[in-house]
Design a protein around this motif. Structure first.
Motif, mmCIF file in Angstrom:
data_model
loop_
_atom_site.group_PDB
_atom_site.id
_atom_site.type_symbol
_atom_site.label_atom_id
_atom_site.label_comp_id
_atom_site.label_asym_id
_atom_site.label_seq_id
_atom_site.Cartn_x
_atom_site.Cartn_y
_atom_site.Cartn_z
ATOM 1 N N THR A 228 0.832 -1.312 -0.132
ATOM 2 C CA THR A 228 -0.094 -0.005 -0.119
ATOM 3 C C THR A 228 0.772 1.216 0.094
ATOM 4 O O THR A 228 0.336 2.398 -0.178
ATOM 5 N N GLY A 229 2.136 0.998 0.144
ATOM 6 C CA GLY A 229 3.107 2.236 0.082
ATOM 7 C C GLY A 229 3.469 2.828 1.544
ATOM 8 O O GLY A 229 4.195 3.605 1.479
ATOM 9 N N GLY A 230 2.719 2.454 2.483
ATOM 10 C CA GLY A 230 3.178 2.790 3.664
ATOM 11 C C GLY A 230 4.301 2.353 4.187
ATOM 12 O O GLY A 230 5.064 1.326 3.906
ATOM 13 N N SER A 231 5.086 3.310 5.185
ATOM 14 C CA SER A 231 6.535 3.042 5.434
ATOM 15 C C SER A 231 6.710 2.226 6.913
ATOM 16 O O SER A 231 5.605 2.600 7.899
ATOM 17 N N HIS A 232 7.566 1.328 7.169
ATOM 18 C CA HIS A 232 7.588 0.708 8.398
ATOM 19 C C HIS A 232 8.425 1.440 9.327
ATOM 20 O O HIS A 232 8.835 1.104 10.473
ATOM 21 N N TRP B 56 -3.606 0.767 10.951
ATOM 22 C CA TRP B 56 -3.332 2.051 10.695
ATOM 23 C C TRP B 56 -2.233 2.507 12.067
ATOM 24 O O TRP B 56 -2.440 1.998 13.009
ATOM 25 N N PRO B 57 -1.169 3.376 11.407
ATOM 26 C CA PRO B 57 -0.257 3.814 12.532
ATOM 27 C C PRO B 57 -1.007 4.651 13.524
ATOM 28 O O PRO B 57 -1.666 5.753 12.926
ATOM 29 N N ASP B 58 -0.940 4.774 14.538
ATOM 30 C CA ASP B 58 -1.438 5.778 15.811
ATOM 31 C C ASP B 58 -1.271 7.334 15.472
ATOM 32 O O ASP B 58 -1.777 7.967 15.460
ATOM 33 N N ALA B 59 0.212 7.295 15.023
ATOM 34 C CA ALA B 59 0.551 9.084 14.863
ATOM 35 C C ALA B 59 0.476 9.466 13.584
ATOM 36 O O ALA B 59 0.766 10.643 13.278
ATOM 37 N N LYS B 60 -0.356 8.634 12.736
ATOM 38 C CA LYS B 60 -0.750 9.050 11.396
ATOM 39 C C LYS B 60 -2.120 9.075 10.985
ATOM 40 O O LYS B 60 -2.423 8.097 10.092
ATOM 41 N N GLU C 157 -3.068 8.245 7.351
ATOM 42 C CA GLU C 157 -2.683 7.177 6.780
ATOM 43 C C GLU C 157 -3.535 5.869 6.933
ATOM 44 O O GLU C 157 -3.741 5.461 7.919
ATOM 45 N N ARG C 158 -4.203 5.625 5.843
ATOM 46 C CA ARG C 158 -5.270 4.402 6.025
ATOM 47 C C ARG C 158 -5.228 3.425 4.734
ATOM 48 O O ARG C 158 -5.955 3.031 4.234
ATOM 49 N N ARG D 40 -6.915 -9.953 3.757
ATOM 50 C CA ARG D 40 -6.524 -9.764 5.173
ATOM 51 C C ARG D 40 -5.263 -9.010 5.210
ATOM 52 O O ARG D 40 -4.494 -8.676 4.312
ATOM 53 N N ILE D 41 -5.056 -8.553 6.512
ATOM 54 C CA ILE D 41 -3.960 -7.632 6.515
ATOM 55 C C ILE D 41 -2.654 -8.682 6.684
ATOM 56 O O ILE D 41 -2.875 -10.009 7.154
ATOM 57 N N HIS D 42 -1.582 -8.384 6.278
ATOM 58 C CA HIS D 42 -0.515 -9.238 6.177
ATOM 59 C C HIS D 42 0.531 -8.636 7.106
ATOM 60 O O HIS D 42 0.953 -7.512 6.912
ATOM 61 N N GLY D 43 1.087 -9.521 7.956
ATOM 62 C CA GLY D 43 2.240 -9.299 8.552
ATOM 63 C C GLY D 43 1.722 -8.356 9.892
ATOM 64 O O GLY D 43 0.854 -8.420 10.390
ATOM 65 N N GLY D 44 2.941 -7.547 9.983
ATOM 66 C CA GLY D 44 2.984 -6.669 11.286
ATOM 67 C C GLY D 44 1.725 -5.676 11.358
ATOM 68 O O GLY D 44 1.175 -5.417 12.497
ATOM 69 N N GLY D 45 1.520 -5.264 10.113
ATOM 70 C CA GLY D 45 0.134 -4.546 10.194
ATOM 71 C C GLY D 45 0.639 -2.880 10.342
ATOM 72 O O GLY D 45 1.767 -2.458 10.107
ATOM 73 N N PHE D 46 -0.141 -1.840 10.360
ATOM 74 C CA PHE D 46 0.180 -0.576 10.703
ATOM 75 C C PHE D 46 0.545 0.039 9.383
ATOM 76 O O PHE D 46 -0.208 1.298 8.948
ATOM 77 N N ALA D 47 1.206 -0.585 8.644
ATOM 78 C CA ALA D 47 1.688 0.073 7.400
ATOM 79 C C ALA D 47 2.098 -1.250 6.575
ATOM 80 O O ALA D 47 2.500 -2.143 7.056
#
Length: 425
Positions: A246-250, A347-351, A354-355, A375-382
Motif C-alpha cells: 500500500t506504500g506505507g512505511s515501516h 493504521w499507525p497511531d501517529a498518522k 494514513e489508511r 486480510r492484513i499481512h504481517g505486522g500491520g500498521f503500514a
C-alpha cells in the motif's frame, strides 16, 4: 562446490534451467540471474574460486496475525520471490557479505558479542546467526558471499528473515555438515533479529523461510515448535495469491509493533502466565470485564483477537489439508476483520491520515465480493495486505489495485515447496 567457471558452463548449458525447476515458477529466467550473481561475486572477491549457490525464500503469513509471540498457532507459506547468494569459504575467521547495491558487511567471528553500533544493520544479523549456531555446538568459520534479492523492500515478505536463513544455511552447509535442522537455522535467525538487530520478533517468519511450502506451526513449546507441512497449491484450485503493497512505511513503527506483544503479555500476567496461549480462553472471558482498569482496554481487545485467531489458525490448517476452499476463504476474511477491529493494527497511531491498508482491504472486498478473500499481512500498521482471488478475476483485480497503489504494487505470489537451501546443479 565447483569453480565459478564450471558452474557458469553448466548454467549456460542445454539443461541449465533444470536445476531451478521446483524452486521457481519461472525457471527459464533464473540462469541469467544466477550468472549475474556469480559475476558479482567474482568482481567483489576475485576469480577462480570454488563456490556454492544458495537461495532463501520470502514468506507470506496465511493466517495467525500476531499469534506466534504468544506461543500460538499460525499458517505461513514460503514464496518463490527469494534472496540468493554465491558463497565460498575464505579460510579465515572473517565473514564478508556484499549485497547487490550495498557496501560490504564484515564480521569477525572471534568476537560474537552484540555490538550497539551494529544494531539495525546486516552485520548484526550475521553476527547474531553465527553466535546462535556457536551456542548450539557448531563451529562457524569465515566465508565470502555475494547476495542478490528479488524481495521488494517494505512489501511484507520478510526480507530480514530470508537474509538470516540465507546466512544460517550457508554456515550450516559449509561448516556444520548440514547437521543443523531447519528449525535450528530459523531459531538462529530469530535470535539474531531480536538480540542483535534490536527488533523483537517471534519465530514464524524465520521458520517459514527455512521450512518451505505451506506450513502450520504450533509454538506452544517455543524451543521445539511443531511444524505440519501442507501440500496445498492455490493455483491448483483456481486461486491466485496476491500481495498488495500500500506504500506505507515501516519506519518508526517498532514501538507500535512491540506494544502488541507487550499488551497481550500484560493480560496474560493477570492470570499469572507469561503468554496468552497459557491462559484458558474461558477463564479470559469470565474475567475480561473485571480486568478493565488493570490493563488498557486495547489490551483486552488484542487478547480477544489472539484467542479467536489462534483457533482460526488451527481450523485453517485442517481446511488446507482437506482442500476446503469455502472454509479457507471464510477463515482468511475473518482473520482480516479481526486484525482491523480487535488487534487494531490497520493504521499507525501517529498518522491519522494514513489508511492505506484499510483502503486496500475495502477495495479488495468490493472487487472480489464473495469469490475471494483478503486480510492484513504481517505486522500491520503500514505495508501490505494479502488477497486470494479466483483466476477469472485476477487480471482485473491486479489492474484495479495498481491503479490505486501504483505500478507493481500488486504482485502475484507463487508458493515454493523448498525452504532455504543449496541449489545443486
Amino acid at each position: 562446490m565447483e569453480l565459478t567457471s564450471s558452474i557458469c558452463e553448466k548454467i549456460m548449458g542445454e539443461k541449465g534451467q533444470e536445476a531451478f525447476e521446483g524452486w521457481y515458477e519461472n525457471a527459464e529466467s533464473q540462469p541469467r540471474r544466477y550468472l549475474d550473481t556469480i559475476h558479482g561475486f567474482e568482481k567483489a572477491f576475485g576469480n577462480g574460486r570454488r563456490v556454492a549457490l544458495f537461495s532463501s525464500p520470502g514468506r507470506c503469513e496465511i493466517i495467525g496475525n500476531h499469534t506466534d509471540h504468544q506461543l500460538g498457532r499460525v499458517v505461513a507459506a514460503a514464496v518463490t520471490l527469494d534472496m540468493i547468494a554465491v558463497a565460498a569459504p575464505n579460510g579465515s575467521r572473517t565473514i564478508r557479505v556484499v549485497s547487490e547495491g550495498y557496501s560490504a558487511s564484515v564480521v569477525e567471528l572471534d568476537d560474537l558479542a552484540p555490538r550497539i553500533r551494529e544494531r539495525g544493520t546486516p552485520s548484526a544479523l550475521i553476527r547474531g546467526v553465527a553466535a546462535s549456531l556457536t551456542r548450539s555446538g557448531f563451529s562457524p568459520a569465515g566465508f565470502d558471499a555475494y547476495v542478490s534479492s528479488q524481495l521488494p523492500s517494505g512489501a511484507g515478505l520478510s526480507s530480514s528473515a530470508a537474509f538470516e536463513c540465507l546466512v544460517g544455511t550457508i554456515l550450516n552447509t559449509l561448516f556444520c555438515g548440514g547437521k543443523a535442522s531447519f528449525t535450528q537455522v530459523a531459531q538462529a535467525g530469530r535470535f539474531a533479529e531480536s538480540e542483535y538487530f534490536g527488533k523483537p520478533c517471534g519465530l514464524m517468519d524465520q521458520l517459514a523461510c527455512a521450512a518451505g511450502g505451506f506450513a502450520a506451526m504450533d509454538f506452544a513449546n517455543p524451543a521445539a515448535p511443531q511444524v505440519r507441512r501442507l501440500p496445498f497449491s492455490p493455483q491448483h484450485h483456481g486461486l491466485c495469491l496476491f500481495s498488495v503493497h500500500t506504500g506505507g512505511s515501516h519506519a518508526d513503527l517498532t514501538e507500535q509493533y512491540a506494544a502488541i506483544p507487550a499488551e497481550m503479555k500484560a493480560v496474560a500476567a493477570c492470570f499469572g502466565q507469561q503468554a496468552l496461549r497459557q491462559v484458558p480462553e474461558d477463564a479470559f472471558w469470565a474475567e475480561a470485564g473485571k480486568l478493565r482498569g488493570q490493563v488498557p482496554d486495547r489490551a483486552l481487545l488484542r487478547a480477544a483477537h489472539f484467542f479467536e485467531e489462534d483457533r482460526r489458525a488451527a481450523a485453517m490448517s485442517d481446511a488446507l489439508a482437506q482442500n476446503d476452499i469455502p472454509q479457507i476463504l471464510a477463515l482468511f476474511s475473518a482473520s482480516g476483520r479481526s486484525s482491523q477491529q480487535l488487534l487494531q493494527n490497520a493504521w499507525p497511531d501517529a498518522k491519522p491520515e494514513e489508511r492505506g491498508i484499510s483502503l486496500a482491504l475495502l477495495l479488495s472486498s468490493h472487487l472480489l465480493q464473495n469469490k475471494g478473500a483478503c486480510r492484513i499481512h504481517g505486522g500491520g500498521f503500514a505495508g501490505s495486505i494479502l488477497a486470494l482471488a479466483p483466476q477469472e478475476l485476477a487480471t482485473a483485480y491486479q489492474r484495479e489495485m495498481e491503479a490505486a497503489f501504483g505500478p507493481n504494487s500488486c504482485r502475484r505470489l507463487y508458493v515454493r515447496p523448498a525452504g532455504a537451501g543449496e541449489i545443486l546443479l
